[in-house]
Design a protein around this motif. Sequence first.
Motif, mmCIF file in Angstrom:
data_model
loop_
_atom_site.group_PDB
_atom_site.id
_atom_site.type_symbol
_atom_site.label_atom_id
_atom_site.label_comp_id
_atom_site.label_asym_id
_atom_site.label_seq_id
_atom_site.Cartn_x
_atom_site.Cartn_y
_atom_site.Cartn_z
ATOM 1 N N GLU A 196 41.184 33.734 39.210
ATOM 2 C CA GLU A 196 41.277 33.795 40.665
ATOM 3 C C GLU A 196 40.320 32.764 41.260
ATOM 4 O O GLU A 196 39.113 32.918 41.195
ATOM 5 C CB GLU A 196 40.895 35.190 41.171
ATOM 6 N N LEU A 232 37.621 42.548 48.588
ATOM 7 C CA LEU A 232 38.006 42.153 47.235
ATOM 8 C C LEU A 232 37.009 42.611 46.180
ATOM 9 O O LEU A 232 37.389 42.948 45.056
ATOM 10 C CB LEU A 232 38.175 40.634 47.169
ATOM 11 N N LEU A 264 37.784 45.892 44.753
ATOM 12 C CA LEU A 264 38.841 45.806 43.754
ATOM 13 C C LEU A 264 38.299 45.283 42.434
ATOM 14 O O LEU A 264 38.671 45.756 41.364
ATOM 15 C CB LEU A 264 39.964 44.891 44.250
ATOM 16 N N HIS A 265 37.411 44.286 42.513
ATOM 17 C CA HIS A 265 36.812 43.755 41.294
ATOM 18 C C HIS A 265 36.064 44.854 40.540
ATOM 19 O O HIS A 265 36.101 44.905 39.302
ATOM 20 C CB HIS A 265 35.853 42.616 41.624
ATOM 21 N N ASP A 270 48.177 46.691 44.359
ATOM 22 C CA ASP A 270 48.788 45.371 44.255
ATOM 23 C C ASP A 270 49.031 44.760 45.630
ATOM 24 O O ASP A 270 48.729 43.589 45.865
ATOM 25 C CB ASP A 270 50.102 45.482 43.479
ATOM 26 N N GLN A 314 45.622 43.766 47.174
ATOM 27 C CA GLN A 314 45.061 42.584 46.546
ATOM 28 C C GLN A 314 45.751 41.314 47.034
ATOM 29 O O GLN A 314 45.094 40.331 47.397
ATOM 30 C CB GLN A 314 45.190 42.709 45.030
ATOM 31 N N LYS A 315 47.074 41.327 47.084
ATOM 32 C CA LYS A 315 47.811 40.154 47.537
ATOM 33 C C LYS A 315 47.515 39.840 48.997
ATOM 34 O O LYS A 315 47.387 38.675 49.384
ATOM 35 C CB LYS A 315 49.307 40.370 47.316
ATOM 36 N N TRP A 349 43.955 38.345 49.145
ATOM 37 C CA TRP A 349 43.976 36.984 48.606
ATOM 38 C C TRP A 349 44.537 36.003 49.643
ATOM 39 O O TRP A 349 44.000 34.918 49.841
ATOM 40 C CB TRP A 349 44.841 36.931 47.351
ATOM 41 N N VAL A 358 42.015 50.270 49.944
ATOM 42 C CA VAL A 358 41.140 49.808 48.856
ATOM 43 C C VAL A 358 39.991 50.788 48.665
ATOM 44 O O VAL A 358 39.679 51.201 47.541
ATOM 45 C CB VAL A 358 40.598 48.402 49.153
#
Length: 395
Positions: free
Chosen positions: A112, A240, A243-244, A277, A280-281, A284, A338
């Motif tokens: 990423e 993010l 999520l990581h 999913d 995340q998208k 991003w 999230v």
Amino acid sequence: MGSITRQRDIIDRRALAEQLSAAARSAKGSGHDRSAFVAPLKVALTAGRAEIHRRFEATGDGAATIHEQCFLMDQLIRALFDLVTQVIYPLPNPTSGERLAIVAVGGYGRGELAPYSDIDLLFLLPYKRTPHTEQVVEYLLYLLWDLGLKIGQSTRSVDECLRQARSDLTIRTGLLEARYLWGEQALFDELKRRFDSDIVKGSAAQFVASKLAERDARHNRVGDSRYQLEPNIKEGKGGLRDLHTLFWIAKYIYRTDDVGKLVELGVLSAEEAQRFDRAQKFLWTVRCHIHYLAGRAEERLSFDLQTEIGRRMGYTDHAGSRGVERFMKHYFLVAKDVGDLTRIFCAILEADQKHKRPLSWVRWGSGRRALGGFVVDGERLTIPSEDFFKKNPLA
């Protein structure tokens, strides 16, 4: 990383290698002057970035963009490594101590890479540094800096990596995400094998606790609310990095960073995995817009960017609501998703590591007691079944 279409439109490593070889021949006799290589490298880098940006403007697909950015840097670094080891400092018969591997770590290791993110590299050695490996690493780094790239780098032996991973959570996490890039692959394979056996094995509970503490400290530092007026989409709550944290813990325990695998294992439901999913998208894509509009690595969704990003992502004005308001409402809903899902996941794993019970949160039975229709499980309040709120919407 996902599949990348028309890869050579982004960068053609074979053509670049030929250009670098031609530059080396024309510069023969000028010592180790780097200037002859900078021009073709800059052309390849600029053209690749422009193609990725063009694709993003056409599709708005942030997931594709971060993978294409990784592909561009992978190919560029591989061409550079071959140039330095085969042309600049060739070594026909290297000893075992002169082996060298380049490893991608951090977000780059995950595959990423946002448009202006740093590139984190590990130069992996079998033992201590030799004069030859020092020359190779130094020359390669100077070429990357000549291109204006921001490089985070370390040079360590396998033993040094493992020794530091034991005491440093950041290094341990970096090695967890390490991805072979180029050079001596057997060296990288040794690192991963020993990392699993010497560091990961038997330490999951400590890693989960440390990661959750790290997450809490980060939330306190950047603001312990996901409803910030100018949220930080990377470090903020529901961003993010949350999520990581999920992926780091999942990979440490289950040796996977594939959310689909977590569904197979019964850790997440299919619906929860889909929410991850989508979130995340979305994040991003927002992050790529921020980088491109700011022209630098920027993670704050500031007021001056919100309206334009909302417009670019298709949020138009409707009766009674402006496009930017609809965009930010969607952002906060994603951040809530999230936060909720990560909290559920981390709570399950934390309890599992403490009590060694089955992971499925709807199957836990031991140590439970009822409380007003809810269930107290260990130290946490949970629900008795997945459809609890559908059956009891006012609970």
